[in-house]
Design a protein around this motif. Structure first.
Motif, PDB file in Angstrom:
ATOM      1  N   TYR A  46      94.026  63.891  40.183  1.00  0.00           N
ATOM      2  CA  TYR A  46      92.987  64.674  40.839  1.00  0.00           C
ATOM      3  C   TYR A  46      92.392  65.684  39.868  1.00  0.00           C
ATOM      4  N   SER A  47      91.113  65.961  40.073  1.00  0.00           N
ATOM      5  CA  SER A  47      90.502  67.055  39.329  1.00  0.00           C
ATOM      6  C   SER A  47      90.967  68.374  39.939  1.00  0.00           C
ATOM      7  N   ASP A  60      81.270  71.267  47.847  1.00  0.00           N
ATOM      8  CA  ASP A  60      81.656  69.853  47.844  1.00  0.00           C
ATOM      9  C   ASP A  60      80.470  68.945  48.169  1.00  0.00           C
ATOM     10  N   SER A 114      89.230  70.732  40.902  1.00  0.00           N
ATOM     11  CA  SER A 114      88.327  71.198  41.954  1.00  0.00           C
ATOM     12  C   SER A 114      88.699  70.677  43.339  1.00  0.00           C
ATOM     13  N   VAL A 115      89.485  69.594  43.409  1.00  0.00           N
ATOM     14  CA  VAL A 115      89.803  69.023  44.715  1.00  0.00           C
ATOM     15  C   VAL A 115      91.303  68.918  44.966  1.00  0.00           C
ATOM     16  N   ILE A 150      86.934  62.798  40.460  1.00  0.00           N
ATOM     17  CA  ILE A 150      87.725  63.722  41.253  1.00  0.00           C
ATOM     18  C   ILE A 150      89.067  63.156  41.681  1.00  0.00           C
TER      19      ILE A 150
END
Length: 125
Positions: free
Chosen positions: A60-61, A90, A63-64, A48
């Motif tokens: 960063y991915s 999360d 998703s975050v 992530i």
């Protein structure tokens, strides 16, 4: 081999924040990438966030990105993950990681080869 020790996990309500810490002995050798992974129940471990200490370039991915921030404290040899606007999805075990192979790329999460024991993060709705 890297020595990585996480702390700072816990339980929080959705919308809240947590900061994870990782004592990273490899940080003293700043050519190593350091980063954070997580593994939710029934899912594969995913990378992530990562950073190369020499350049401080962060990855960063999706998703975050925009909610989590990776940072470094060189004097303390510690890597942090500030997590804001947390969501129930999360919820996972969060792992500190390092990439200690020569020629690796911080943005290639699949190349990371050393992990800590993990710390649980639980986000309730």
């Amino acid at each position: 081999q890297a020595h990585l020790t996480e702390s700072g996990g816990g339980s929080v309500q959705a919308g809240g924040s947590l900061r994870l810490s990782c004592e990273a002995s490899t940080y003293a050798s700043s050519s190593y990438c350091v980063g954070w992974f997580r593994q939710a129940p029934g899912k594969e471990r995913e990378g992530i966030a990562s950073v190369l200490p020499t350049t401080k370039i962060e990855y960063y991915s999706a998703s975050v990105k925009g909610r989590f921030t990776i940072s470094l404290d060189k004097a303390k040899e510690t890597v942090y993950l500030q997590m804001n606007s947390l969501k129930p999805e999360d919820t996972a075990i969060y792992y500190c990681a390092a990439l200690t192979r020569a020629g690796g790329s911080c943005k290639q999460f699949t190349q990371f080869n050393s992990w800590g024991q993990g710390t649980q993060v639980t986000v309730s709705s």
